[in-house]
Motif scaffolding. Structure first.
Motif, PDB file in Angstrom:
ATOM      1  N   LEU A 193     -21.955  70.008  29.675  1.00 12.66           N
ATOM      2  CA  LEU A 193     -21.562  69.797  28.283  1.00 12.66           C
ATOM      3  C   LEU A 193     -22.767  69.684  27.358  1.00 12.66           C
ATOM      4  O   LEU A 193     -22.653  69.965  26.164  1.00 12.66           O
ATOM      5  N   ALA A 194     -23.910  69.289  27.906  1.00 12.89           N
ATOM      6  CA  ALA A 194     -25.123  69.209  27.091  1.00 12.89           C
ATOM      7  C   ALA A 194     -25.548  70.594  26.611  1.00 12.89           C
ATOM      8  O   ALA A 194     -26.189  70.733  25.571  1.00 12.89           O
ATOM      9  N   ALA A 195     -25.184  71.613  27.366  1.00 11.55           N
ATOM     10  CA  ALA A 195     -25.570  72.984  27.016  1.00 11.55           C
ATOM     11  C   ALA A 195     -24.851  73.484  25.761  1.00 11.55           C
ATOM     12  O   ALA A 195     -25.243  74.499  25.186  1.00 11.55           O
ATOM     13  N   LYS A 196     -23.819  72.771  25.348  1.00 13.31           N
ATOM     14  CA  LYS A 196     -23.087  73.187  24.146  1.00 13.31           C
ATOM     15  C   LYS A 196     -23.854  72.858  22.863  1.00 13.31           C
ATOM     16  O   LYS A 196     -23.387  73.147  21.758  1.00 13.31           O
ATOM     17  N   GLY A 197     -25.017  72.243  23.037  1.00 12.15           N
ATOM     18  CA  GLY A 197     -25.844  71.922  21.872  1.00 12.15           C
ATOM     19  C   GLY A 197     -25.163  70.911  20.983  1.00 12.15           C
ATOM     20  O   GLY A 197     -24.620  69.923  21.467  1.00 12.15           O
ATOM     21  N   LYS A 198     -25.167  71.163  19.690  1.00  9.12           N
ATOM     22  CA  LYS A 198     -24.620  70.204  18.734  1.00  9.12           C
ATOM     23  C   LYS A 198     -23.198  70.558  18.311  1.00  9.12           C
ATOM     24  O   LYS A 198     -22.674  70.016  17.357  1.00  9.12           O
ATOM     25  N   LYS A 199     -22.560  71.457  19.044  1.00  3.65           N
ATOM     26  CA  LYS A 199     -21.191  71.833  18.717  1.00  3.65           C
ATOM     27  C   LYS A 199     -20.244  70.675  19.007  1.00  3.65           C
ATOM     28  O   LYS A 199     -20.323  70.052  20.073  1.00  3.65           O
ATOM     29  N   GLU A 200     -19.349  70.374  18.084  1.00  2.37           N
ATOM     30  CA  GLU A 200     -18.402  69.284  18.285  1.00  2.37           C
ATOM     31  C   GLU A 200     -17.387  69.656  19.347  1.00  2.37           C
ATOM     32  O   GLU A 200     -16.857  70.776  19.350  1.00  2.37           O
ATOM     33  N   TYR A 258     -22.101  55.942  21.400  1.00  2.00           N
ATOM     34  CA  TYR A 258     -22.032  57.380  21.604  1.00  2.00           C
ATOM     35  C   TYR A 258     -21.720  57.718  23.056  1.00  2.00           C
ATOM     36  O   TYR A 258     -22.093  56.981  23.978  1.00  2.00           O
ATOM     37  N   VAL A 259     -21.064  58.860  23.242  1.00  3.31           N
ATOM     38  CA  VAL A 259     -20.877  59.405  24.586  1.00  3.31           C
ATOM     39  C   VAL A 259     -22.146  60.135  24.979  1.00  3.31           C
ATOM     40  O   VAL A 259     -22.647  60.987  24.234  1.00  3.31           O
ATOM     41  N   VAL A 260     -22.690  59.798  26.154  1.00  2.00           N
ATOM     42  CA  VAL A 260     -23.934  60.415  26.612  1.00  2.00           C
ATOM     43  C   VAL A 260     -23.742  61.054  27.984  1.00  2.00           C
ATOM     44  O   VAL A 260     -22.930  60.608  28.792  1.00  2.00           O
ATOM     45  N   VAL A 261     -24.510  62.105  28.196  1.00  2.00           N
ATOM     46  CA  VAL A 261     -24.532  62.810  29.484  1.00  2.00           C
ATOM     47  C   VAL A 261     -25.982  63.096  29.836  1.00  2.00           C
ATOM     48  O   VAL A 261     -26.887  62.959  29.007  1.00  2.00           O
ATOM     49  N   ILE A 282     -26.725  63.122  23.642  1.00  3.60           N
ATOM     50  CA  ILE A 282     -25.541  62.604  22.953  1.00  3.60           C
ATOM     51  C   ILE A 282     -24.590  63.758  22.682  1.00  3.60           C
ATOM     52  O   ILE A 282     -24.999  64.799  22.154  1.00  3.60           O
ATOM     53  N   LEU A 283     -23.316  63.573  23.044  1.00  5.75           N
ATOM     54  CA  LEU A 283     -22.314  64.587  22.753  1.00  5.75           C
ATOM     55  C   LEU A 283     -21.703  64.329  21.381  1.00  5.75           C
ATOM     56  O   LEU A 283     -21.414  63.175  21.030  1.00  5.75           O
ATOM     57  N   LYS A 284     -21.521  65.376  20.646  1.00  6.40           N
ATOM     58  CA  LYS A 284     -20.855  65.279  19.355  1.00  6.40           C
ATOM     59  C   LYS A 284     -19.358  65.413  19.609  1.00  6.40           C
ATOM     60  O   LYS A 284     -18.843  66.505  19.847  1.00  6.40           O
ATOM     61  N   VAL A 285     -18.675  64.270  19.598  1.00  2.33           N
ATOM     62  CA  VAL A 285     -17.260  64.214  19.954  1.00  2.33           C
ATOM     63  C   VAL A 285     -16.435  63.896  18.718  1.00  2.33           C
ATOM     64  O   VAL A 285     -16.802  63.018  17.926  1.00  2.33           O
ATOM     65  N   LYS A 286     -15.337  64.611  18.561  1.00  4.96           N
ATOM     66  CA  LYS A 286     -14.454  64.394  17.419  1.00  4.96           C
ATOM     67  C   LYS A 286     -14.011  62.932  17.366  1.00  4.96           C
ATOM     68  O   LYS A 286     -13.638  62.344  18.378  1.00  4.96           O
TER      69      LYS A 286
END
Length: 306
Positions: free
Chosen positions: A174-181, A165-168, A256-260
């Motif tokens: 980008l973490a502030a975007k929550g679970k938005k992909e 996973y991509v982590v920050v 964890i970032l939800k990345v396409k």
């Protein structure tokens, strides 16, 4: 011949007759005599000597490399013969790449010793390339690596799926975007903190760059722990294994970032050089392949709730 090889290897590694003699519990003249006899049998000088050092010459480098393999094979042969009549016991040299070696292997070893207390494991941690070279040279009984391997001499057995996973940092914008992909292109302007060349994690990261179509700036660090600390400090982003980040994610230190098109899936693989195994090695491999053991170690880390 075995004694000569062992003395030669020790002198080469210590770069000193006196230090080699001390470690081998021999006198210095005895060590010198072994080396002189060995060089006579080889038909050439193997060591460059001066008042300050003892070093391998070109012929010595060749002999040292093969001597290590010969001693490794001889030791393995002795253990295999002993195993015919003995219980599961004895030395077992295990190598692992950093992710598996730091976050999974300690639990496997603990379970192995609980079930087979007479096994005496020694552990070597390195990147995938280093571990493969040690197994190929008969200096390790078994290795566990991440990523691909181009070596026809080694038997490779994929045995465990790993999600990356991509982590920050939890404080990263980008973490502030929550679970938005998010789209991978949003990560192109970030500084990526990556492992060194030869690492399976670096290989996976390069594949992810291609998958996402990005060419970001990178910082290269030599350990997963250093990368995690740097990401947590806000230095950049990284791609890391589920096994490496689960504690920090649970504690809220990493996000964890939800990345396409992610997570990225790879395999951990068992690598061995020979089909002839000691009882200790067969017992270890049996535990390593046990799905229920790995499940209990990770408490089902296969899927983070994204």
């Amino acid at each position: 011949m075995e004694q000569q090889l062992e003395v030669f290897i020790k002198v080469a590694e210590k770069e000193s007759f006196s230090r080699a003699a001390e470690e081998l519990h021999m006198t210095q003249p005895a060590v010198s005599q072994y080396i002189q006899l060995f060089e006579r049998e080889m038909g050439t000088k193997l060591l460059e000597r001066s008042n300050k050092y003892v070093r391998l010459n070109k012929a010595g480098e060749i002999v040292y490399h093969h001597a290590k393999e010969i001693i490794g094979l001889y030791t393995k042969m002795q253990r295999l013969v002993d195993d015919v009549t003995k219980k599961t016991s004895g030395p077992l040299s295990i190598g692992a790449s950093y992710t598996f070696g730091e976050y999974v292997l300690p639990h496997i070893i603990a379970h192995t010793l609980e079930k087979y207390p007479l096994i005496k494991p020694t552990i070597t941690i390195g990147n995938t390339k280093e571990i493969a070279e040690l197994v190929s040279g008969h200096q390790l009984d078994v290795g566990i690596i991440e990523g691909g391997l181009r070596n026809s001499k080694i038997r490779v057995e994929p045995f465990l799926k790993d999600e990356m996973y991509v982590v920050v940092s939890s404080l990263h914008r980008l973490a502030a975007k929550g679970k938005k992909e998010i789209d991978g292109s949003e990560l192109n302007d970030e500084i990526w903190i990556v492992r060194e060349n030869g690492s399976g994690t670096r290989e996976a990261t390069e594949e992810v760059f291609q998958l996402l179509g990005i060419t970001p700036g990178i910082l290269e660090f030599g350990s997963n722990q250093l990368i995690k600390e740097s990401v947590e400090a806000g230095l950049g982003v990284s791609l890391l294994s589920q096994w490496a980040i689960r504690k920090e994610v649970e504690l809220g230190k990493l996000e964890i970032l939800k990345v396409k098109n992610l997570p990225f899936i790879r395999q951990f693989s068992i690598i061995v050089q020979t089909p002839f195994h000691t009882k200790a090695m067969d017992s270890f491999l049996h535990l390593l392949r046990a799905d229920d053991l790995l499940y209990n170690i990770g408490k089902s880390p296969q899927h983070f709730q994204l």
